[in-house]
Scaffold this active site. Sequence first.
Site, PDB file in Angstrom:
ATOM      1  N   CYS A   1       7.211  -1.945   5.320  1.00  0.00           N
ATOM      2  CA  CYS A   1       6.618  -3.235   4.962  1.00  0.00           C
ATOM      3  C   CYS A   1       5.901  -3.117   3.619  1.00  0.00           C
ATOM      4  CB  CYS A   1       5.638  -3.670   6.046  1.00  0.00           C
ATOM      5  SG  CYS A   1       4.939  -5.316   5.764  1.00  0.00           S
TER       6      CYS A   1
ATOM      7  N   ASP B   1       3.121  -4.271   2.985  1.00  0.00           N
ATOM      8  CA  ASP B   1       1.689  -4.196   3.272  1.00  0.00           C
ATOM      9  C   ASP B   1       1.029  -3.026   2.528  1.00  0.00           C
ATOM     10  OD1 ASP B   1      -0.825  -3.511   4.741  1.00  0.00           O
ATOM     11  OD2 ASP B   1      -0.164  -5.144   6.043  1.00  0.00           O
TER      12      ASP B   1
ATOM     13  N   ARG C   1      -1.403  -1.305   3.103  1.00  0.00           N
ATOM     14  CA  ARG C   1      -1.974  -0.220   3.917  1.00  0.00           C
ATOM     15  C   ARG C   1      -0.923   0.778   4.383  1.00  0.00           C
ATOM     16  NH1 ARG C   1      -4.459  -4.452   8.074  1.00  0.00           N
ATOM     17  NH2 ARG C   1      -2.339  -5.197   7.711  1.00  0.00           N
TER      18      ARG C   1
ATOM     19  N   HIS D   1       4.736  -1.632  11.246  1.00  0.00           N
ATOM     20  CA  HIS D   1       3.329  -1.271  11.457  1.00  0.00           C
ATOM     21  C   HIS D   1       2.631  -2.327  12.287  1.00  0.00           C
ATOM     22  CE1 HIS D   1       1.380  -4.095   8.512  1.00  0.00           C
ATOM     23  NE2 HIS D   1       2.621  -4.141   8.082  1.00  0.00           N
TER      24      HIS D   1
ATOM     25  N   CYS E   1       0.927  -6.279  11.484  1.00  0.00           N
ATOM     26  CA  CYS E   1       1.757  -6.740  10.370  1.00  0.00           C
ATOM     27  C   CYS E   1       1.615  -8.259  10.208  1.00  0.00           C
ATOM     28  CB  CYS E   1       3.216  -6.372  10.635  1.00  0.00           C
ATOM     29  SG  CYS E   1       4.337  -6.899   9.314  1.00  0.00           S
TER      30      CYS E   1
END
Length: 216
Positions: free
Chosen positions: A41, A43, A45, A97, A100
């Site tokens: 992803c 993302d 993080r 994750h 998400c």
Amino acid sequence: MEYKQIFENNQKWLEEKQRTDKEFFQKLSSGQHPDYLFIGCSDSRVTAEDLMGAQPGEVFIHRNIANLIPNNDNNSASVVEYAVKHLGVKHVVVCGHYLCGGIKAAMQAADLGILNPWLRNIRDVYRLHKEELNSISIEEKRYDRLVELNVQEQCLNIIKMAVWQKTFLSTGVPLIHGWVFDVRTGKLKDLRIDFNKELSSIREIYDLGTVTDNRS
Ligand code: CO
């Protein structure tokens, strides 16, 4: 992080790399031979190399919202094609994750404009597994499970691709793995999906003729 800090960090990073290995960048310049394709992803993080402890040159990476490999998406398809056929990676990883945002958005009834067709891929995963998901009464657990099922379905999307079928059935690689990164703990979890089982269960529908070719 301040903008200026990035270039100072870069300078420190390259000096550190050179300190540990004088020829580090010389080796990098000679080409890449990564064993892994990582599809994760976007993302902020979920930093692929960091969480795997990987070095430059070790992982070929594709990231998009909710780690999808949709049918007709030329971008992710090109990444898989290049990694499998030309780089010859040994492992393809789809890493979702928990927490998400893309999965969360797809679970809610809302018009998100240009994101709608992208998120519809996740709604399709929900529809395919509606019975299981709706039987989970705690919303957070249902959300976690959709993250996992989305990873599983994206792995299946790779199984449906000719480049994977052809390469795997003739060489035995690349293996496909479904992972989930837990933002809450930092732990990386292997979903241990049995892809030989999955492949045989969907083969009659998605077989692109490569099985017959390889056996003849
Ligand atoms: Co995400």
